[in-house]
Each structure stands twice: as C-alpha cells, then as structure tokens.
Design a protein around this motif. Structure first.
Motif, PDB file in Angstrom:
ATOM      1  N   GLN A  60      11.548  -0.206  -6.702  1.00 13.33           N
ATOM      2  CA  GLN A  60      11.456   0.098  -5.281  1.00 13.33           C
ATOM      3  C   GLN A  60      10.088   0.686  -4.949  1.00 13.33           C
ATOM      4  N   LEU A  61       9.529   1.464  -5.855  1.00 18.80           N
ATOM      5  CA  LEU A  61       8.164   1.947  -5.643  1.00 18.80           C
ATOM      6  C   LEU A  61       7.222   0.758  -5.459  1.00 18.80           C
ATOM      7  N   GLY A  62       7.491  -0.315  -6.216  1.00 17.31           N
ATOM      8  CA  GLY A  62       6.676  -1.508  -6.073  1.00 17.31           C
ATOM      9  C   GLY A  62       6.821  -2.149  -4.715  1.00 17.31           C
ATOM     10  N   GLU A  63       8.032  -2.058  -4.144  1.00 13.44           N
ATOM     11  CA  GLU A  63       8.253  -2.696  -2.846  1.00 13.44           C
ATOM     12  C   GLU A  63       7.608  -1.926  -1.698  1.00 13.44           C
ATOM     13  N   VAL A  64       7.425  -0.632  -1.857  1.00 13.34           N
ATOM     14  CA  VAL A  64       6.803   0.127  -0.773  1.00 13.34           C
ATOM     15  C   VAL A  64       5.307   0.319  -1.007  1.00 13.34           C
ATOM     16  N   SER A  65       4.778  -0.205  -2.119  1.00 11.95           N
ATOM     17  CA  SER A  65       3.351  -0.089  -2.380  1.00 11.95           C
ATOM     18  C   SER A  65       2.693  -1.448  -2.169  1.00 11.95           C
ATOM     19  N   THR A  66       1.392  -1.434  -1.904  1.00 13.36           N
ATOM     20  CA  THR A  66       0.685  -2.707  -1.884  1.00 13.36           C
ATOM     21  C   THR A  66       0.576  -3.189  -3.334  1.00 13.36           C
ATOM     22  N   TYR A  67       0.139  -4.443  -3.478  1.00 12.53           N
ATOM     23  CA  TYR A  67       0.118  -5.019  -4.816  1.00 12.53           C
ATOM     24  C   TYR A  67      -0.755  -4.200  -5.764  1.00 12.53           C
ATOM     25  N   ILE A  68      -1.925  -3.802  -5.285  1.00 13.72           N
ATOM     26  CA  ILE A  68      -2.834  -3.095  -6.195  1.00 13.72           C
ATOM     27  C   ILE A  68      -2.354  -1.673  -6.439  1.00 13.72           C
ATOM     28  N   LYS A 307     -10.647  -5.811  -0.650  1.00 12.38           N
ATOM     29  CA  LYS A 307     -10.033  -7.129  -0.818  1.00 12.38           C
ATOM     30  C   LYS A 307      -8.743  -7.003  -1.644  1.00 12.38           C
ATOM     31  N   GLN A 308      -8.797  -6.105  -2.636  1.00 14.32           N
ATOM     32  CA  GLN A 308      -7.620  -5.901  -3.470  1.00 14.32           C
ATOM     33  C   GLN A 308      -6.488  -5.282  -2.653  1.00 14.32           C
ATOM     34  N   LYS A 309      -6.865  -4.304  -1.815  1.00 12.43           N
ATOM     35  CA  LYS A 309      -5.842  -3.604  -1.028  1.00 12.43           C
ATOM     36  C   LYS A 309      -5.227  -4.532  -0.004  1.00 12.43           C
ATOM     37  N   ALA A 310      -6.065  -5.391   0.597  1.00 14.34           N
ATOM     38  CA  ALA A 310      -5.595  -6.211   1.707  1.00 14.34           C
ATOM     39  C   ALA A 310      -5.042  -7.550   1.232  1.00 14.34           C
ATOM     40  N   SER A 335       6.956 -12.750  -2.273  1.00 17.25           N
ATOM     41  CA  SER A 335       6.069 -12.338  -1.197  1.00 17.25           C
ATOM     42  C   SER A 335       6.599 -12.859   0.126  1.00 17.25           C
ATOM     43  N   ASP A 336       6.492 -12.018   1.169  1.00 16.75           N
ATOM     44  CA  ASP A 336       6.829 -12.507   2.499  1.00 16.75           C
ATOM     45  C   ASP A 336       5.560 -12.665   3.322  1.00 16.75           C
ATOM     46  N   GLY A 337       4.427 -12.718   2.666  1.00  9.76           N
ATOM     47  CA  GLY A 337       3.163 -12.907   3.356  1.00  9.76           C
ATOM     48  C   GLY A 337       2.516 -11.619   3.818  1.00  9.76           C
ATOM     49  N   SER A 338       3.126 -10.468   3.514  1.00  8.00           N
ATOM     50  CA  SER A 338       2.529  -9.196   3.916  1.00  8.00           C
ATOM     51  C   SER A 338       1.811  -8.579   2.709  1.00  8.00           C
ATOM     52  N   THR A 339       1.300  -7.364   2.903  1.00  3.57           N
ATOM     53  CA  THR A 339       0.527  -6.746   1.822  1.00  3.57           C
ATOM     54  C   THR A 339       1.423  -6.116   0.753  1.00  3.57           C
ATOM     55  N   ARG A 340       2.716  -6.019   1.047  1.00  2.72           N
ATOM     56  CA  ARG A 340       3.617  -5.425   0.057  1.00  2.72           C
ATOM     57  C   ARG A 340       4.604  -6.481  -0.422  1.00  2.72           C
ATOM     58  N   PRO A 341       4.923  -6.463  -1.698  1.00  4.19           N
ATOM     59  CA  PRO A 341       5.873  -7.471  -2.173  1.00  4.19           C
ATOM     60  C   PRO A 341       7.256  -7.247  -1.563  1.00  4.19           C
ATOM     61  N   TYR A 342       7.951  -8.347  -1.280  1.00  8.60           N
ATOM     62  CA  TYR A 342       9.318  -8.227  -0.766  1.00  8.60           C
ATOM     63  C   TYR A 342      10.249  -7.839  -1.904  1.00  8.60           C
ATOM     64  N   ARG A 343       9.962  -8.362  -3.084  1.00 10.35           N
ATOM     65  CA  ARG A 343      10.729  -7.989  -4.262  1.00 10.35           C
ATOM     66  C   ARG A 343       9.759  -7.872  -5.412  1.00 10.35           C
ATOM     67  N   TYR A 344       9.964  -6.843  -6.204  1.00  8.73           N
ATOM     68  CA  TYR A 344       9.092  -6.570  -7.327  1.00  8.73           C
ATOM     69  C   TYR A 344      10.006  -6.226  -8.489  1.00  8.73           C
TER      70      TYR A 344
ATOM     71  N   GLU B 185       2.323   3.706   6.696  1.00 15.39           N
ATOM     72  CA  GLU B 185       1.782   3.444   8.024  1.00 15.39           C
ATOM     73  C   GLU B 185       1.178   2.057   8.046  1.00 15.39           C
ATOM     74  N   GLU B 186       1.100   1.545   9.233  1.00 12.67           N
ATOM     75  CA  GLU B 186       0.600   0.182   9.359  1.00 12.67           C
ATOM     76  C   GLU B 186      -0.915   0.113   9.212  1.00 12.67           C
ATOM     77  N   GLU B 187      -1.620   1.240   9.471  1.00  4.17           N
ATOM     78  CA  GLU B 187      -3.087   1.175   9.455  1.00  4.17           C
ATOM     79  C   GLU B 187      -3.623   0.761   8.093  1.00  4.17           C
ATOM     80  N   ASP B 188      -3.014   1.264   7.046  1.00  2.00           N
ATOM     81  CA  ASP B 188      -3.612   0.987   5.744  1.00  2.00           C
ATOM     82  C   ASP B 188      -3.382  -0.456   5.302  1.00  2.00           C
ATOM     83  N   GLU B 189      -2.714  -1.209   6.142  1.00  3.10           N
ATOM     84  CA  GLU B 189      -2.559  -2.621   5.806  1.00  3.10           C
ATOM     85  C   GLU B 189      -3.738  -3.441   6.306  1.00  3.10           C
ATOM     86  N   ALA B 190      -4.547  -2.848   7.154  1.00  2.00           N
ATOM     87  CA  ALA B 190      -5.642  -3.627   7.757  1.00  2.00           C
ATOM     88  C   ALA B 190      -6.678  -4.014   6.701  1.00  2.00           C
TER      89      ALA B 190
END
Lengths: 385, 190
Positions: A60-68, A307-310, A335-344, B185-190
């Motif tokens: 779940q930590l993976g799902e609320v974090s960005t990939y990097i 680039k890694q974050k986004a 992936s659902d196309g967002s910066t965070r995985p839908y399932r990890y 927050e949504e900002e850090d997704e930008a």
C-alpha cells in the motif's frame, strides 16, 4: 530386562504431544518470526509459521507513492540485498513504461547485483552455521568479506546497506574513480576466501552430521511448492531466471547454474558456495568489458530527477522479475496512467520459500528446525513486507 | 524455450476447455495490450485530458470464469506443462466493482511467464482454492484473503497471514480508510 520386553514397554508408554512456541523473539528466527511447533518428545510432528510481526503494508505504501518514491522502500524489503531489490523494481517499471537502459548502466547494474549475491550468500552460509552452534567464528569469515563489498557499495551509492542506487533507465551516478582499484583488491582476495570458507566447512564433521539428510525437499515437491532460488536448485531443478528469461545483459555473459542432488541442508550450503564462485566469474567478465561499454550511466531522457518523479507509464500492467540471491523477486505493477501505481505487488522469495517449511521439518528434532530455517535463508523484512 | 502468447493460450482454452473463458466485456471498444506481449508496440501514452478515464479492465491476457479456475489450472499444469505457480495475487478495481485475481505460471524449461486472470464481484469474491492439488498456492491464497477478502472455498487453513485474527476489514481494498491520504497533494504530481 531383555531387549524384547523393553521394546514392549516403550510401545506401551503413553507420550503426550506438546505445543511449543519458537519466537517471536528468538535469536534463531532471523527476525521477529514465530513458529508454533507441536512436538512428541524431541520430534517435530507439526509446524505452523506465524507471520506479520514486521508487516507494514509495503504494497500500500507503493500505491500512495510515486514510482521513484518506492525505490528507497525496496531497500527495506530484504535489507541484505538492497541492490537486487532496486533491480527488480527498475526492471518492472522499465517494462511498463518502455524505458531503454544504456549498455554501461546495464553492466553496472549486473556488477552490483552479482556483488550482492556474493555478500548475501557469504552471510547466509555464515548465519546458517551460526544456527548450528558454530558460534561466531565462521560468521566472522563471512562478515569480513561482506564488509569489503559494503565499502564498495558505500563508495558508489553513499550508503552501505540502504543503497537506493538504481533509477529508471540506469543508475543514479557513475562509479567513482577509486571504485575500480578497490574492486580489483576485493577480487584478488575472493578466490582465497571461497576456498578457505569451503575448506573450513565442507568436510567439517559437525556440519555434515547436522545437515546431511536434514530438511530434504525432493525435486517434485520443490516445484509444486513454488520455492525458488538456491533452495529450488539444491533440489535438482536448474531454474535460474538469469538463464530462463535473461534480463539486462545476462545473455552476453557466461556462467553456470549449479544444482544439487539430494535437496538437503548440506546441498543448499554447497550451492551457495558454488553460486558465489559463479558470481565471481560474472564480475570478472564485467570488469573486462566495462571500459568498452557504450552509453552513460543513465538514459539521458531519464537523467533528471524531475523526470523520474513525473514518470507516468501508460495504462496497463507489467510483471518484472529478477533472480535475487534468495529466489525470484517479482514486481507486479498496474498503471492507470497517473504518477502512482494503481497496484504494486511484490512477489517476495523469502515468503513463498517458507511454504514447505512444515513438511521439511516434520519428523526431525527441534534443533533441526533452526538449521532448516537457516538454510532457506529468509529476511523478515521481505517475508512480512 | 517454450513461450506461449496470450492469444495462443486463449485459443487452446477455447478448444480444450469450452466455456472456461469469460465472455468478452460489452464495452471493450479500445483494447490495450498488457505485459504478456512485449514484442508488440507499447500502447500510446494517453495525453492529458485528451480522452476520458482509462479503461483499467482492458487486457490482452486470458480471463477465465472463476468457477472454472481449478480446471484451467490443472489444464495449464498437466497439458501445457507450466508446472510452476510463481505468483498469485489480486487487484481491486473498485470503480468497476470487481476484484481480479492473477495466476502466474512458468515453465521450468525457461521462457516468459504466463498469466491467467479471473474476475469476481467485490461483494461476493469467491474463487475455488487450488491449494488442495497445488500446495504452492497455500500462503499466496492466504495473503489474497488477508489483504483483499477473497474467499477460497476448499483451502485447508484459510486464516489471515499478516494481520491479526481479530482485525476487521481488508487493508488493500481501495475503500479501506487510509490515514495518510491527507498528505498526498496534487502539486507534487506536476
């Protein structure tokens, strides 16, 4: 009393089964892990592992974090092999997002992964022998080599154990200039270490008595129980992801997959020694080829941390797996196309390798349970995630 | 090395186990490919705001009916030769009211893994257990039960793995309350 009547008396004696807790706080359980053992005298009749004392819902930590952001978390899965864990996540995300990795980065990655394998197996064998009661001396040998490799990791990544060295598309920075001389120093000493370690232990009577014929996992059972890594190979199945589905540059390198014949604790010990030698061969080949590799340490398109974050991988799923020193380490990402995985999801080798523990221990003595557990080589950070 | 694409698997399943594949979804108008076919081009990156919400359920992998899982898994093991169950996991697609289970197999001669998926409604997540004939699924089914509340009738010991027995709810479901949500927050997704 004649022999016969003694046997009859023994058969008539009523024994009582006893439930015994090993752990959760016990030095031989390699962390906070509990085994409910049912014994008849000294013999184990049944064994139930109890998990979850270290559970922190990594997925779940993976799902609320960005990939990097998940990258440093993977270091904490199997804290002996942070490089191998980084590798698994990188492979999965690169598959999902279609990121290319330059050749040099790939060689650095494999170099780190193989050094990790050497340090893991040195520590695993050392701890296993510690579990047998060879108090501290063999452990010191294993730990000595491990420290040298950790120094190299510190040089490259800045941290000894929580390396956080990989990035999607490569590694975070190139090897520093003083890395290669020290690696050469290490490599000079390693063959002596393998021979010394093996000579000390291979013919050791205590080790042979405690490990031969103990915790046998037959070939057919090993496959149906989904065990991977050295445990599977000790049972005689030559399955290694580096050969079966080569990732990174393993198809360009030359190495063998050692297998055991019996599948007991002794075989697992020998397999690990042999795998260290194979990793040594791999590192040698990498040292030869590293100066001629092309490309930088990271794909230029991904070199910026922004680039890694986004990173937004296209919607879809991917399963990336690597041969971690403990077995198949897989990452399943949706992936659902967002910066965070839908399932990890992490397919943790330590956890699934514990499935046959009850069967392996049944019929053995209580003291053997500790040795069998040591021979599977678990890290609770990965079991409980 | 043996390698079986998702299409080939679906063909084999249609031929040998009629009725096991789940009927195609009604709204599967745009099909993206999944991980099973790395040789094909990756799907185009969706442009921001260009199209509507992503269809998460679109997949190329074989989807079978949940009640046929034991048959299909036996078929995969005994006929197709994929004798190793490497991974069993669940995904919660809350917006569609479904939980998807993914069974991932591999061939001991090498080659890529093969995935079989099944989908069950979230409120009646029941899939027959394969543990009685495939012991490697034991802990993994228990984990799917613990985290997602999928019931596996036939499992000899379906109790929680990670959470304690008195725990209520299934922590990996998307509607499980998370304390940390307010920090994202949504900002850090930008």
């Amino acid at each position: 009393m004649p022999q016969n009547s003694k046997l009859i008396v023994n058969a008539m004696l009523k024994t009582q089964e006893l439930q015994l807790n090993i752990g959760p706080q016990h030095p031989s359980t390699h962390g906070v892990f509990r085994l409910i053992v049912t014994v008849d005298g000294e013999t184990v009749i049944d064994l139930k592992p109890v998990f979850g004392y270290l559970h922190r819902n990594h997925e779940q930590l993976g799902e609320v974090s960005t990939y990097i952001q998940s990258m440093p978390f993977t270091d904490r899965l199997d804290y002996f092999n942070s490089m191998a864990n980084n590798f698994g996540l990188s492979i999965a995300v690169e598959k999902l997002a279609g990121i290319e990795v330059p050749q040099r980065a790939n060689y650095i990655r494999v170099l780190m992964a193989e050094l990790t394998r050497i340090l893991n197996h040195a520590a695993a064998v050392a701890f296993m022998i510690n579990d047998m009661g060879a108090w501290q001396t063999p452990l010191a040998y294993g730990m000595r080599e491990r420290e040298k490799i950790l120094d190299l990791f510190e040089m490259a990544s800045g941290a000894r154990m929580m390396c956080n060295y990989f990035r999607f598309g490569g590694v975070v920075r190139d090897l520093p200039p003083e890395f290669m001389p020290q690696l050469h120093d290490l490599m000079r000493g390693l063959p002596t270490f393998f021979d010394e370690f093996e000579r000390l232990l291979r013919e050791n009577e205590i080790l042979m008595l405690r490990s031969q014929g103990v915790g046998i996992l037959p070939k057919e059972l090993a496959a149906s129980y989904s065990v991977t890594g050295p445990v599977l190979r000790a049972s005689g199945i030559a399955y290694d992801i580096r050969k079966a589905e080569p990732y990174s540059v393993y198809d360009e390198l030359d190495f063998d997959v050692p297998i055991g014949s019996v599948g007991d604790v002794y075989d697992r010990f020998l397999i690990r020694i042999e795998e260290m030698r194979q990793s040594y061969r791999l590192v040698q080949q990498i040292i030869e080829r590293l100066p001629d590799t092309t490309g930088g340490h990271i794909n230029p398109a991904m070199a910026n941390i922004g680039k890694q974050k986004a990173l937004r991988p296209p919607a879809g799923d991917a399963y990336g797996r690597v041969e971690s020193p403990k077995g198949e380490l897989g990452f399943y990402l949706v992936s659902d196309g967002s910066t965070r995985p839908y399932r990890y999801k992490v397919r943790a080798p330590s956890f699934i390798n514990l499935t046959p523990l009850g069967d392996m221990c049944r019929g053995h003595k209580v003291a053997d349970v500790v040795v069998i557990l040591g021979s599977i080589d678990i890290v609770m950070g990965e079991v409980d995630r | 090395m043996p390698s079986m694409s998702a299409e080939e698997l679906k063909e084999r399943l249609t031929r040998d186990l009629p009725g096991a594949l789940a009927p195609a979804r009604a709204k599967a108008e745009h099909v993206t490919n999944g991980s099973a076919a790395p040789q094909t081009d990756p799907p185009a990156k969706p442009k921001k705001g260009a199209e509507g919400p992503v269809d998460l359920l679109a997949t190329n992998d074989a989807i079978v009916l949940s009640e046929r899982i034991p048959d299909v898994v036996r078929y995969v093991r005994d006929t197709l030769g994929y004798t190793f169950l490497t991974d069993l996991t669940a995904v919660d697609y809350m917006a569609d009211g479904l939980i998807e289970l993914i069974y991932r197999f591999l061939h001991l001669d090498g080659g890529p893994t093969m995935a079989i998926k099944t989908r069950v409604p979230r409120d009646r997540a029941v899939v027959p257990s394969i543990t009685p004939f495939w012991p490697g699924a034991d802990l993994q089914e228990r984990e799917a039960y613990d985290m997602y509340g999928v019931d596996f009738p036939g499992h000899p010991n379906l109790v929680r793995v990670y959470m304690w027995d008195e725990f209520e709810g299934f922590p990996m479901r998307k509607d499980f309350p998370r304390q940390g949500d307010k920090y994202i927050e949504e900002e850090d997704e930008a």
